[in-house]
Write a protein that holds these residues in place. Structure first.
Motif, PDB file in Angstrom:
ATOM      1  N   LYS A   9       0.989  -1.166   0.038  1.00 23.67           N
ATOM      2  CA  LYS A   9      -0.092  -0.240  -0.001  1.00 23.67           C
ATOM      3  C   LYS A   9       0.979   1.520  -0.201  1.00 23.67           C
ATOM      4  CE  LYS A   9      -3.429   2.805   2.748  1.00 23.67           C
ATOM      5  NZ  LYS A   9      -4.283   2.392   3.634  1.00 23.67           N
ATOM      6  N   ARG A  17       5.132   3.613   2.199  1.00 19.91           N
ATOM      7  CA  ARG A  17       4.791   2.540   1.879  1.00 19.91           C
ATOM      8  C   ARG A  17       4.409   1.502   2.853  1.00 19.91           C
ATOM      9  NH1 ARG A  17       8.359   2.055  -2.900  1.00 19.91           N
ATOM     10  NH2 ARG A  17       9.302   0.934  -1.861  1.00 19.91           N
ATOM     11  N   LYS A 353      -1.621   1.820   7.215  1.00 19.95           N
ATOM     12  CA  LYS A 353      -2.569   1.242   7.004  1.00 19.95           C
ATOM     13  C   LYS A 353      -4.075   2.009   7.531  1.00 19.95           C
ATOM     14  CE  LYS A 353      -1.712  -3.789   8.345  1.00 19.95           C
ATOM     15  NZ  LYS A 353      -0.840  -3.951   9.207  1.00 19.95           N
ATOM     16  N   ASP A 355      -3.960   5.215   7.069  1.00 24.13           N
ATOM     17  CA  ASP A 355      -3.595   6.675   6.467  1.00 24.13           C
ATOM     18  C   ASP A 355      -3.716   8.264   7.850  1.00 24.13           C
ATOM     19  OD1 ASP A 355      -5.903   5.494   4.037  1.00 24.13           O
ATOM     20  OD2 ASP A 355      -3.520   5.807   3.305  1.00 24.13           O
TER      21      ASP A 355
END
Ligand SMILES: O=c1nc[nH]c2cc3[nH]c(NCCN4CCCCC4)nc3cc12
Length: 372
Positions: A9, A17, A353, A355
Protein backbone atom coordinates in the motif's frame (compact mmCIF):
# COMPACT_ATOMS: atom_id res chain seq x y z
CA UNK A 1 15.06 -14.94 -6.94
CA UNK A 2 16.60 -14.40 -3.50
CA UNK A 3 14.78 -11.19 -2.60
CA UNK A 4 11.27 -10.26 -3.72
CA UNK A 5 9.59 -7.00 -2.65
CA UNK A 6 5.80 -6.79 -2.54
CA UNK A 7 4.37 -3.24 -2.42
CA UNK A 8 1.18 -3.59 -0.35
CA UNK A 9 0.00 0.00 0.00
CA UNK A 10 1.12 3.56 -0.71
CA UNK A 11 0.16 6.13 1.94
CA UNK A 12 -2.30 8.74 0.62
CA UNK A 13 -0.81 11.64 2.65
CA UNK A 14 2.96 10.97 2.37
CA UNK A 15 5.63 8.97 0.53
CA UNK A 16 5.28 6.15 3.07
CA UNK A 17 4.68 2.56 1.87
CA UNK A 18 3.59 -0.71 3.40
CA UNK A 19 5.41 -3.71 1.95
CA UNK A 20 6.78 -7.21 2.39
CA UNK A 21 10.27 -8.46 1.58
CA UNK A 22 10.36 -12.20 0.87
CA UNK A 23 13.73 -13.80 1.64
CA UNK A 24 14.98 -17.42 1.91
CA UNK A 25 14.83 -17.07 5.72
CA UNK A 26 11.37 -15.58 5.93
CA UNK A 27 9.24 -12.56 5.13
CA UNK A 28 9.87 -9.06 6.51
CA UNK A 29 7.04 -6.53 6.95
CA UNK A 30 8.14 -3.02 6.05
CA UNK A 31 8.78 -0.32 7.17
CA UNK A 32 11.21 -2.15 9.43
CA UNK A 33 13.98 -1.41 11.94
CA UNK A 34 16.93 -3.85 11.92
CA UNK A 35 18.76 -4.38 15.24
CA UNK A 36 22.53 -4.30 14.69
CA UNK A 37 24.58 -7.40 15.56
CA UNK A 38 27.98 -6.18 14.37
CA UNK A 39 30.05 -9.15 15.58
CA UNK A 40 27.40 -11.87 15.07
CA UNK A 41 25.49 -10.88 18.19
CA UNK A 42 23.02 -8.10 18.98
CA UNK A 43 24.95 -7.07 22.06
CA UNK A 44 23.67 -8.78 25.24
CA UNK A 45 20.52 -10.18 23.55
CA UNK A 46 19.88 -13.89 22.87
CA UNK A 47 18.19 -14.87 19.56
CA UNK A 48 15.20 -16.05 21.62
CA UNK A 49 14.84 -12.60 23.20
CA UNK A 50 15.09 -10.99 19.76
CA UNK A 51 12.23 -13.21 18.59
CA UNK A 52 10.26 -12.38 21.76
CA UNK A 53 10.36 -8.68 20.78
CA UNK A 54 9.44 -9.66 17.19
CA UNK A 55 12.71 -8.69 15.54
CA UNK A 56 12.27 -9.83 11.93
CA UNK A 57 15.80 -9.26 10.58
CA UNK A 58 19.20 -8.32 12.03
CA UNK A 59 22.29 -6.70 10.58
CA UNK A 60 25.89 -7.86 10.85
CA UNK A 61 29.19 -6.48 9.55
CA UNK A 62 31.53 -7.82 6.88
CA UNK A 63 34.49 -5.75 8.13
CA UNK A 64 34.26 -7.03 11.71
CA UNK A 65 33.59 -10.69 10.88
CA UNK A 66 36.39 -10.73 8.29
CA UNK A 67 38.84 -9.48 10.92
CA UNK A 68 37.44 -11.68 13.69
CA UNK A 69 36.76 -14.63 13.73
CA UNK A 70 37.34 -14.70 9.92
CA UNK A 71 34.70 -15.40 7.28
CA UNK A 72 36.25 -18.80 6.51
CA UNK A 73 35.50 -19.98 10.06
CA UNK A 74 31.88 -18.78 9.75
CA UNK A 75 31.60 -20.60 6.42
CA UNK A 76 33.03 -23.75 8.04
CA UNK A 77 30.34 -23.44 10.73
CA UNK A 78 27.72 -23.59 7.99
CA UNK A 79 27.25 -19.86 7.57
CA UNK A 80 26.28 -16.94 9.81
CA UNK A 81 22.71 -18.14 10.52
CA UNK A 82 23.99 -21.43 11.91
CA UNK A 83 27.05 -19.91 13.63
CA UNK A 84 24.94 -17.43 15.64
CA UNK A 85 21.79 -19.57 15.93
CA UNK A 86 19.57 -17.01 14.10
CA UNK A 87 17.23 -18.60 11.52
CA UNK A 88 15.53 -15.40 10.34
CA UNK A 89 16.85 -12.95 7.70
CA UNK A 90 20.27 -11.34 8.06
CA UNK A 91 21.62 -8.31 6.18
CA UNK A 92 25.37 -7.68 6.10
CA UNK A 93 26.92 -4.29 5.44
CA UNK A 94 29.81 -4.48 2.96
CA UNK A 95 32.56 -3.00 5.13
CA UNK A 96 33.20 0.18 3.15
CA UNK A 97 31.76 2.43 5.82
CA UNK A 98 33.44 0.53 8.66
CA UNK A 99 36.84 0.66 6.96
CA UNK A 100 36.51 4.42 6.56
CA UNK A 101 35.20 5.01 10.05
CA UNK A 102 37.02 2.36 12.11
CA UNK A 103 40.17 1.05 10.47
CA UNK A 104 43.31 3.17 10.38
CA UNK A 105 42.78 4.20 6.80
CA UNK A 106 45.90 3.79 4.66
CA UNK A 107 44.68 4.47 1.14
CA UNK A 108 41.81 4.22 -1.28
CA UNK A 109 42.65 3.22 -4.85
CA UNK A 110 40.58 2.13 -7.82
CA UNK A 111 41.41 -1.45 -6.84
CA UNK A 112 40.03 -1.16 -3.29
CA UNK A 113 41.00 0.02 0.19
CA UNK A 114 44.13 -0.75 2.16
CA UNK A 115 43.73 -0.28 5.93
CA UNK A 116 44.98 -1.29 9.33
CA UNK A 117 42.76 -3.38 11.58
CA UNK A 118 41.26 -1.50 14.56
CA UNK A 119 41.88 -4.69 16.58
CA UNK A 120 45.61 -5.33 16.20
CA UNK A 121 46.85 -2.83 13.61
CA UNK A 122 47.54 -5.57 11.04
CA UNK A 123 47.46 -4.49 7.40
CA UNK A 124 44.55 -5.56 5.17
CA UNK A 125 43.15 -4.91 1.71
CA UNK A 126 39.49 -5.14 0.73
CA UNK A 127 38.36 -4.87 -2.88
CA UNK A 128 34.75 -4.95 -4.12
CA UNK A 129 35.34 -8.57 -5.13
CA UNK A 130 36.70 -9.43 -1.66
CA UNK A 131 33.72 -7.75 0.05
CA UNK A 132 31.36 -9.90 -2.03
CA UNK A 133 33.41 -13.08 -1.45
CA UNK A 134 33.23 -12.50 2.34
CA UNK A 135 29.46 -11.92 2.25
CA UNK A 136 28.96 -14.97 0.03
CA UNK A 137 30.82 -16.99 2.70
CA UNK A 138 28.69 -15.52 5.49
CA UNK A 139 25.51 -16.53 3.68
CA UNK A 140 23.47 -13.46 4.68
CA UNK A 141 20.15 -13.01 2.86
CA UNK A 142 20.84 -9.41 1.85
CA UNK A 143 24.40 -8.30 1.02
CA UNK A 144 25.55 -4.77 0.30
CA UNK A 145 27.72 -3.51 -2.55
CA UNK A 146 31.18 -2.25 -1.54
CA UNK A 147 30.98 1.52 -1.70
CA UNK A 148 32.67 4.66 -0.52
CA UNK A 149 30.68 6.70 1.96
CA UNK A 150 31.85 10.29 1.40
CA UNK A 151 32.41 12.19 4.65
CA UNK A 152 30.34 15.25 5.66
CA UNK A 153 31.16 17.92 4.75
CA UNK A 154 32.82 17.09 1.43
CA UNK A 155 33.19 19.35 -1.61
CA UNK A 156 31.44 18.71 -4.90
CA UNK A 157 34.55 17.47 -6.67
CA UNK A 158 35.29 14.90 -3.95
CA UNK A 159 31.68 13.70 -3.90
CA UNK A 160 31.55 13.38 -7.70
CA UNK A 161 34.77 11.36 -7.92
CA UNK A 162 33.67 9.21 -5.00
CA UNK A 163 30.18 8.45 -6.37
CA UNK A 164 31.62 7.56 -9.78
CA UNK A 165 34.06 5.14 -8.14
CA UNK A 166 31.17 3.69 -6.13
CA UNK A 167 29.36 3.04 -9.42
CA UNK A 168 32.42 1.29 -10.92
CA UNK A 169 32.73 -0.76 -7.71
CA UNK A 170 29.01 -1.62 -7.84
CA UNK A 171 29.49 -3.11 -11.33
CA UNK A 172 32.42 -5.17 -10.04
CA UNK A 173 30.32 -6.36 -7.07
CA UNK A 174 27.51 -7.45 -9.38
CA UNK A 175 29.99 -9.40 -11.50
CA UNK A 176 31.67 -11.03 -8.49
CA UNK A 177 28.42 -12.04 -6.74
CA UNK A 178 28.03 -15.81 -6.89
CA UNK A 179 24.91 -16.84 -4.98
CA UNK A 180 22.30 -14.72 -6.76
CA UNK A 181 19.55 -17.29 -6.04
CA UNK A 182 20.05 -17.26 -2.25
CA UNK A 183 21.54 -13.82 -1.52
CA UNK A 184 20.15 -10.50 -2.78
CA UNK A 185 22.77 -7.83 -3.57
CA UNK A 186 21.62 -4.26 -2.85
CA UNK A 187 23.19 -1.26 -4.57
CA UNK A 188 24.06 1.87 -2.58
CA UNK A 189 23.32 5.39 -3.83
CA UNK A 190 25.80 8.11 -2.88
CA UNK A 191 26.09 11.77 -3.90
CA UNK A 192 26.45 13.56 -0.57
CA UNK A 193 24.14 16.53 -0.08
CA UNK A 194 24.19 17.62 -3.72
CA UNK A 195 20.93 17.12 -5.66
CA UNK A 196 22.57 16.74 -9.06
CA UNK A 197 25.05 14.22 -7.65
CA UNK A 198 22.29 12.19 -5.99
CA UNK A 199 20.48 12.18 -9.34
CA UNK A 200 23.61 10.98 -11.14
CA UNK A 201 24.32 8.25 -8.56
CA UNK A 202 20.67 7.11 -8.45
CA UNK A 203 20.61 6.84 -12.25
CA UNK A 204 23.90 4.94 -12.48
CA UNK A 205 23.13 2.54 -9.61
CA UNK A 206 19.48 1.80 -10.47
CA UNK A 207 20.53 1.10 -14.08
CA UNK A 208 22.42 -1.92 -12.71
CA UNK A 209 19.09 -3.48 -11.70
CA UNK A 210 19.62 -4.66 -8.10
CA UNK A 211 16.79 -6.31 -6.05
CA UNK A 212 16.96 -3.42 -3.56
CA UNK A 213 18.71 -0.10 -3.02
CA UNK A 214 20.20 1.79 -0.09
CA UNK A 215 20.66 5.51 0.41
CA UNK A 216 24.25 5.76 1.64
CA UNK A 217 26.32 8.74 2.65
CA UNK A 218 23.84 10.00 5.25
CA UNK A 219 23.75 9.97 9.04
CA UNK A 220 27.40 11.04 8.91
CA UNK A 221 27.06 14.23 10.94
CA UNK A 222 24.83 16.30 8.67
CA UNK A 223 21.95 18.19 10.37
CA UNK A 224 18.70 16.17 10.37
CA UNK A 225 16.78 18.72 8.21
CA UNK A 226 19.51 18.34 5.57
CA UNK A 227 19.19 14.53 5.68
CA UNK A 228 15.41 14.88 5.25
CA UNK A 229 15.92 17.23 2.29
CA UNK A 230 18.27 14.76 0.57
CA UNK A 231 15.71 11.98 1.09
CA UNK A 232 12.95 14.17 -0.35
CA UNK A 233 14.62 14.30 -3.77
CA UNK A 234 16.41 10.93 -3.68
CA UNK A 235 13.75 8.32 -2.83
CA UNK A 236 11.50 9.36 -5.76
CA UNK A 237 14.43 8.42 -8.04
CA UNK A 238 14.44 4.87 -6.64
CA UNK A 239 12.20 2.15 -8.12
CA UNK A 240 8.80 1.90 -6.37
CA UNK A 241 8.84 -1.89 -6.63
CA UNK A 242 12.13 -2.39 -4.75
CA UNK A 243 12.98 -1.94 -1.04
CA UNK A 244 14.63 1.37 -0.02
CA UNK A 245 17.13 1.16 2.86
CA UNK A 246 18.46 4.21 4.74
CA UNK A 247 21.76 3.10 6.32
CA UNK A 248 22.74 3.96 9.87
CA UNK A 249 19.45 5.54 10.97
CA UNK A 250 18.35 5.92 13.68
CA UNK A 251 16.53 7.80 16.35
CA UNK A 252 12.71 7.72 16.66
CA UNK A 253 12.21 11.08 14.88
CA UNK A 254 14.47 10.04 11.97
CA UNK A 255 12.62 6.73 11.60
CA UNK A 256 9.24 8.49 11.31
CA UNK A 257 10.58 11.23 9.01
CA UNK A 258 12.39 8.62 6.90
CA UNK A 259 9.24 6.51 6.44
CA UNK A 260 7.27 9.62 5.46
CA UNK A 261 9.91 10.23 2.75
CA UNK A 262 9.61 6.72 1.30
CA UNK A 263 12.17 4.64 3.24
CA UNK A 264 11.34 1.00 4.05
CA UNK A 265 14.39 -0.27 6.00
CA UNK A 266 16.56 1.20 8.76
CA UNK A 267 19.44 0.05 10.98
CA UNK A 268 21.27 1.72 13.84
CA UNK A 269 23.43 0.80 16.84
CA UNK A 270 21.77 3.56 18.90
CA UNK A 271 19.25 1.46 20.91
CA UNK A 272 21.86 -1.00 22.18
CA UNK A 273 24.67 1.56 22.41
CA UNK A 274 22.82 4.07 24.60
CA UNK A 275 21.46 1.11 26.59
CA UNK A 276 24.99 0.35 27.79
CA UNK A 277 25.09 3.93 29.06
CA UNK A 278 21.86 3.46 31.01
CA UNK A 279 19.78 5.58 28.64
CA UNK A 280 16.30 4.53 27.52
CA UNK A 281 14.03 5.71 24.72
CA UNK A 282 10.60 6.05 26.31
CA UNK A 283 7.18 7.43 25.30
CA UNK A 284 8.01 10.54 27.37
CA UNK A 285 11.40 11.05 25.71
CA UNK A 286 14.85 9.89 26.79
CA UNK A 287 15.46 8.72 30.36
CA UNK A 288 19.08 8.65 31.62
CA UNK A 289 18.87 6.47 34.67
CA UNK A 290 22.01 7.63 36.48
CA UNK A 291 20.26 10.90 37.43
CA UNK A 292 19.79 11.20 41.21
CA UNK A 293 16.07 11.90 40.78
CA UNK A 294 15.52 8.21 40.00
CA UNK A 295 17.16 7.00 43.26
CA UNK A 296 13.85 6.11 44.92
CA UNK A 297 11.58 6.17 41.88
CA UNK A 298 9.66 2.86 42.02
CA UNK A 299 7.82 3.37 38.72
CA UNK A 300 8.63 1.55 35.44
CA UNK A 301 11.12 2.95 32.92
CA UNK A 302 8.22 3.73 30.57
CA UNK A 303 4.66 3.71 32.03
CA UNK A 304 3.22 3.08 28.55
CA UNK A 305 5.51 0.16 27.69
CA UNK A 306 4.51 -3.49 28.20
CA UNK A 307 7.96 -5.00 27.61
CA UNK A 308 9.62 -7.46 30.04
CA UNK A 309 11.84 -4.72 31.51
CA UNK A 310 8.96 -2.29 32.12
CA UNK A 311 6.65 -4.96 33.53
CA UNK A 312 9.13 -6.29 36.09
CA UNK A 313 11.60 -3.61 37.20
CA UNK A 314 11.55 -0.10 38.60
CA UNK A 315 13.73 2.91 37.76
CA UNK A 316 15.26 2.66 41.25
CA UNK A 317 16.37 -0.92 40.65
CA UNK A 318 17.62 -0.15 37.11
CA UNK A 319 19.55 2.84 38.46
CA UNK A 320 21.12 0.60 41.11
CA UNK A 321 22.15 -1.97 38.46
CA UNK A 322 23.68 0.74 36.28
CA UNK A 323 25.57 2.42 39.14
CA UNK A 324 26.82 -1.00 40.30
CA UNK A 325 27.98 -1.69 36.73
CA UNK A 326 25.93 -4.90 36.68
CA UNK A 327 25.74 -6.77 33.34
CA UNK A 328 21.96 -7.11 33.76
CA UNK A 329 21.69 -3.31 33.31
CA UNK A 330 22.88 -3.47 29.68
CA UNK A 331 20.56 -6.40 29.03
CA UNK A 332 17.40 -4.82 30.46
CA UNK A 333 18.00 -1.44 28.74
CA UNK A 334 18.88 -3.10 25.41
CA UNK A 335 15.77 -5.27 25.58
CA UNK A 336 13.57 -2.22 26.25
CA UNK A 337 15.16 0.08 23.65
CA UNK A 338 14.93 -2.53 20.88
CA UNK A 339 11.34 -3.32 21.90
CA UNK A 340 10.56 0.43 21.83
CA UNK A 341 11.87 0.92 18.27
CA UNK A 342 10.29 -2.30 16.95
CA UNK A 343 6.97 -1.25 18.54
CA UNK A 344 7.36 2.22 16.97
CA UNK A 345 7.73 0.58 13.54
CA UNK A 346 4.67 -1.60 14.22
CA UNK A 347 2.68 1.56 15.11
CA UNK A 348 3.96 3.26 11.94
CA UNK A 349 2.82 0.28 9.81
CA UNK A 350 -0.59 0.50 11.52
CA UNK A 351 -0.79 4.25 10.84
CA UNK A 352 0.02 3.71 7.15
CA UNK A 353 -2.75 1.07 7.01
CA UNK A 354 -5.19 3.58 8.54
CA UNK A 355 -3.92 6.58 6.50
CA UNK A 356 -3.15 8.61 9.62
CA UNK A 357 0.66 8.63 9.71
CA UNK A 358 0.85 12.45 9.99
CA UNK A 359 -1.46 12.42 13.02
CA UNK A 360 0.68 9.65 14.54
CA UNK A 361 3.83 11.74 13.99
CA UNK A 362 2.23 14.78 15.64
CA UNK A 363 1.11 12.78 18.68
CA UNK A 364 4.45 10.95 19.03
CA UNK A 365 6.52 14.15 18.68
CA UNK A 366 4.44 16.01 21.28
CA UNK A 367 4.84 13.23 23.84
CA UNK A 368 8.50 12.49 23.08
CA UNK A 369 9.37 16.18 23.18
CA UNK A 370 10.43 16.66 19.55
CA UNK A 371 9.65 19.87 17.63
CA UNK A 372 7.70 19.31 14.45
O1 LIG B 1 27.15 5.03 2.78
C1 LIG B 1 27.16 3.98 3.47
N1 LIG B 1 27.55 2.81 2.88
C2 LIG B 1 27.60 1.68 3.59
N2 LIG B 1 27.28 1.62 4.93
C3 LIG B 1 26.92 2.76 5.59
C4 LIG B 1 26.66 2.70 6.97
C5 LIG B 1 26.32 3.88 7.62
N3 LIG B 1 26.09 4.15 8.94
C6 LIG B 1 25.86 5.49 8.99
N4 LIG B 1 25.63 6.19 10.13
C7 LIG B 1 25.78 5.56 11.42
C8 LIG B 1 25.56 6.62 12.44
N5 LIG B 1 25.58 6.02 13.77
C9 LIG B 1 24.64 6.75 14.62
C10 LIG B 1 24.64 6.19 16.03
C11 LIG B 1 26.03 6.17 16.62
C12 LIG B 1 27.02 5.46 15.70
C13 LIG B 1 26.97 6.00 14.29
N6 LIG B 1 25.90 6.09 7.80
C14 LIG B 1 26.21 5.10 6.91
C15 LIG B 1 26.46 5.16 5.54
C16 LIG B 1 26.83 3.97 4.88
Amino acid sequence: MAIKYELIKECKQTGARLGKIHTPHGTIETPIFMPVGTQATVKSMTPEELKEIESQIILSNTYHLYLRPGHDLVEKAGGLHKFMNWDRPILTDSGGFQVFSLGDLRKISEEGVEFRSHIDGSKHFISPEKAIEIQNSLGSDIIMAFDECAPYPADREYVKNSLERTTRWAKRCKKAHKNTDTQGLFGIIQGGIYKDMREQSAKEITELDFPGYAVGGLSVGEPKPLMYEVLEYTTPLMPKNKPRYLMGVGSPDCLIEGVIRGIDMFDCVLPTRIARNGTAMTSQGRVTIKQARFYDDFTPLDPECDCYTCRNYTKAYLRHLFKANEILSARLFSYHNLYFLLKLMKNIREAIKNDNLLDYRKEFFEKYGYEL
